[in-house]
Design a protein around this motif. Structure first.
Motif, PDB file in Angstrom:
ATOM      1  N   GLU A 198       9.184   0.035  -6.996  1.00 43.51           N
ATOM      2  CA  GLU A 198       8.083  -0.546  -7.609  1.00 43.51           C
ATOM      3  C   GLU A 198       8.233  -0.579  -9.235  1.00 43.51           C
ATOM      4  O   GLU A 198       7.782  -1.764  -9.935  1.00 43.51           O
ATOM      5  CB  GLU A 198       6.715  -0.113  -7.500  1.00 43.51           C
ATOM      6  CG  GLU A 198       5.458  -0.844  -8.160  1.00 43.51           C
ATOM      7  CD  GLU A 198       4.101  -0.403  -7.786  1.00 43.51           C
ATOM      8  OE1 GLU A 198       3.452   0.029  -8.763  1.00 43.51           O
ATOM      9  OE2 GLU A 198       3.629  -0.321  -6.580  1.00 43.51           O
ATOM     10  N   PRO A 201       2.425 -11.114 -14.677  1.00 39.82           N
ATOM     11  CA  PRO A 201       1.559 -10.267 -14.815  1.00 39.82           C
ATOM     12  C   PRO A 201       2.123  -8.991 -13.831  1.00 39.82           C
ATOM     13  O   PRO A 201       2.222  -9.331 -12.626  1.00 39.82           O
ATOM     14  CB  PRO A 201       0.020 -10.637 -14.688  1.00 39.82           C
ATOM     15  CG  PRO A 201       0.236 -11.989 -14.637  1.00 39.82           C
ATOM     16  CD  PRO A 201       1.641 -12.596 -14.308  1.00 39.82           C
ATOM     17  N   ALA A 202       1.616  -7.784 -14.262  1.00 37.94           N
ATOM     18  CA  ALA A 202       1.979  -6.795 -13.416  1.00 37.94           C
ATOM     19  C   ALA A 202       1.427  -6.763 -12.257  1.00 37.94           C
ATOM     20  O   ALA A 202       1.736  -6.586 -10.835  1.00 37.94           O
ATOM     21  CB  ALA A 202       1.986  -5.397 -14.156  1.00 37.94           C
ATOM     22  N   LYS A 203      -0.016  -7.150 -12.076  1.00 34.27           N
ATOM     23  CA  LYS A 203      -0.717  -6.996 -11.103  1.00 34.27           C
ATOM     24  C   LYS A 203      -0.170  -8.232  -9.774  1.00 34.27           C
ATOM     25  O   LYS A 203      -0.287  -7.839  -8.817  1.00 34.27           O
ATOM     26  CB  LYS A 203      -2.349  -7.652 -11.363  1.00 34.27           C
ATOM     27  CG  LYS A 203      -3.287  -7.820 -10.270  1.00 34.27           C
ATOM     28  CD  LYS A 203      -4.580  -7.971 -10.846  1.00 34.27           C
ATOM     29  CE  LYS A 203      -5.656  -8.129  -9.655  1.00 34.27           C
ATOM     30  NZ  LYS A 203      -7.060  -8.562 -10.132  1.00 34.27           N
ATOM     31  N   LEU A 204       0.225  -9.256 -10.354  1.00 34.66           N
ATOM     32  CA  LEU A 204       0.970 -10.271  -9.617  1.00 34.66           C
ATOM     33  C   LEU A 204       2.027  -9.550  -8.920  1.00 34.66           C
ATOM     34  O   LEU A 204       2.166  -9.881  -7.795  1.00 34.66           O
ATOM     35  CB  LEU A 204       1.143 -11.563 -10.295  1.00 34.66           C
ATOM     36  CG  LEU A 204       1.557 -12.674  -9.225  1.00 34.66           C
ATOM     37  CD1 LEU A 204       0.984 -12.971  -8.139  1.00 34.66           C
ATOM     38  CD2 LEU A 204       1.777 -13.919 -10.158  1.00 34.66           C
ATOM     39  N   ARG A 218       2.914  -6.538  -8.314  1.00 33.72           N
ATOM     40  CA  ARG A 218       2.512  -5.515  -7.214  1.00 33.72           C
ATOM     41  C   ARG A 218       1.902  -6.435  -6.012  1.00 33.72           C
ATOM     42  O   ARG A 218       2.447  -5.741  -4.682  1.00 33.72           O
ATOM     43  CB  ARG A 218       1.330  -4.801  -7.716  1.00 33.72           C
ATOM     44  CG  ARG A 218       1.670  -3.808  -8.977  1.00 33.72           C
ATOM     45  CD  ARG A 218       0.572  -2.814  -9.145  1.00 33.72           C
ATOM     46  NE  ARG A 218       1.094  -1.755 -10.434  1.00 33.72           N
ATOM     47  CZ  ARG A 218       0.705  -2.254 -11.589  1.00 33.72           C
ATOM     48  NH1 ARG A 218       0.009  -3.194 -11.788  1.00 33.72           N
ATOM     49  NH2 ARG A 218       1.097  -1.192 -12.535  1.00 33.72           N
ATOM     50  N   GLY A 219       1.234  -7.507  -6.071  1.00 37.34           N
ATOM     51  CA  GLY A 219       0.825  -7.718  -4.970  1.00 37.34           C
ATOM     52  C   GLY A 219       2.043  -8.645  -4.133  1.00 37.34           C
ATOM     53  O   GLY A 219       2.066  -8.746  -2.774  1.00 37.34           O
ATOM     54  N   GLU A 271      -3.582  -8.370  -0.745  1.00 33.62           N
ATOM     55  CA  GLU A 271      -3.920  -9.043  -2.485  1.00 33.62           C
ATOM     56  C   GLU A 271      -3.988 -10.557  -2.318  1.00 33.62           C
ATOM     57  O   GLU A 271      -3.401 -11.108  -1.522  1.00 33.62           O
ATOM     58  CB  GLU A 271      -2.744  -8.733  -3.377  1.00 33.62           C
ATOM     59  CG  GLU A 271      -2.510  -7.160  -3.595  1.00 33.62           C
ATOM     60  CD  GLU A 271      -1.515  -6.505  -2.253  1.00 33.62           C
ATOM     61  OE1 GLU A 271      -1.264  -5.351  -2.599  1.00 33.62           O
ATOM     62  OE2 GLU A 271      -1.002  -7.198  -1.517  1.00 33.62           O
TER      63      GLU A 271
END
Length: 254
Positions: A199, A234-237, A239-240, A248
């Motif tokens: 990750e 974006p990091a959130k995306l 990770r999903g 997610e």
């Protein structure tokens, strides 16, 4: 004739006038031609360079499509995706998924020379290790026996060390689950090495990283399609996209 005369409604009645002393001299014309030639010489390499990079990026996409197809053909035969790497009786890494899919990349003869009971870097496998396989190498990075195509091996990622992955486990959807991503040359590894992307590596491929393509990287997803991941993702995306079963919400226009 001068364009000025052609546009003059009284052109037919006009008496041609001699060229004035403000006309270009031969020296001025030669200087002008030299400047134009210099500009052409400066611009053409840029155009050729842009075309070359576009062609290399297209070849990179084709490489990942070929890898995705090989992974799916492996899954069709074995009823599961390959492990991230095989292990010995003590759990030590032996061989990467890249080695396991060689027969599905028209590299069966190379595959048959590899001793799967011994580690990838054992002297018995030195000849295979030295082999350069273009499909495992982004053309932007250059030739060699290394690869910048790394599988998503995060704890909740696609390929698992030491064991196969059943497609039924990927409940987040195959179109939005990252399978293989390309990294920069600083992350290149020998193509036989059991080393891939966790990750933290995927999240590091942002605008501050040394990327193989301007503005981002290519990546293939479990359904086999290849997509360009922008460095601004974006990091959130991300990770999903890494997660296979996190639930997610992935926007449709990302």
């Amino acid at each position: 004739m001068s364009a000025h005369f052609k546009n003059d409604p009284e052109f037919n009645d006009a008496v041609p006038m001699p060229i004035s002393g403000r006309g270009f001299t031969l020296a001025e014309i030669l200087v002008l031609v030299g400047i134009i030639a210099l500009l052409i010489a400066l611009l053409l390499p840029l155009n050729r360079g842009g075309a070359r990079h576009a062609a290399r990026r297209a070849q990179c996409v084709n490489n990942l499509k070929g890898i995705a197809l090989a992974l799916h053909n492996y899954e069709q035969e074995h009823k599961a995706l390959p492990p991230a790497y095989t292990v010995d009786a003590q759990g030590n890494p032996l061989h990467s998924w890249r080695t396991l899919i060689l027969p599905y990349l028209e590299q069966k003869s190379l595959y048959q020379t590899i001793d799967l009971t011994k580690p990838w870097n054992d002297p018995a496998n030195a000849k295979a290790l030295a082999t350069s396989l273009p499909i495992f190498r982004c053309p932007v990075v250059g030739p060699g026996n290394t690869t910048t195509y790394l599988a998503n091996t995060a704890p909740n990622g696609c390929l698992i060390p030491g064991q196969p992955r059943n497609l039924a486990e990927i409940t987040d959807g195959t179109t939005s689950t990252l399978m293989v991503i390309e990294a920069g040359e600083e992350h290149a590894v020998p193509w036989m090495a059991p080393v891939d992307a966790d990750e933290s590596l995927v999240l590091s491929l942002g605008s501050d990283a040394k990327l193989p393509h301007t503005g981002g990287v290519n990546a293939c997803f479990v359904d086999g399609h290849v997509q360009f991941l922008k460095a601004s993702t974006p990091a959130k995306l991300l990770r999903g996209l890494i997660s296979i079963a996190g639930g997610e919400e992935i926007p449709g226009d990302w």
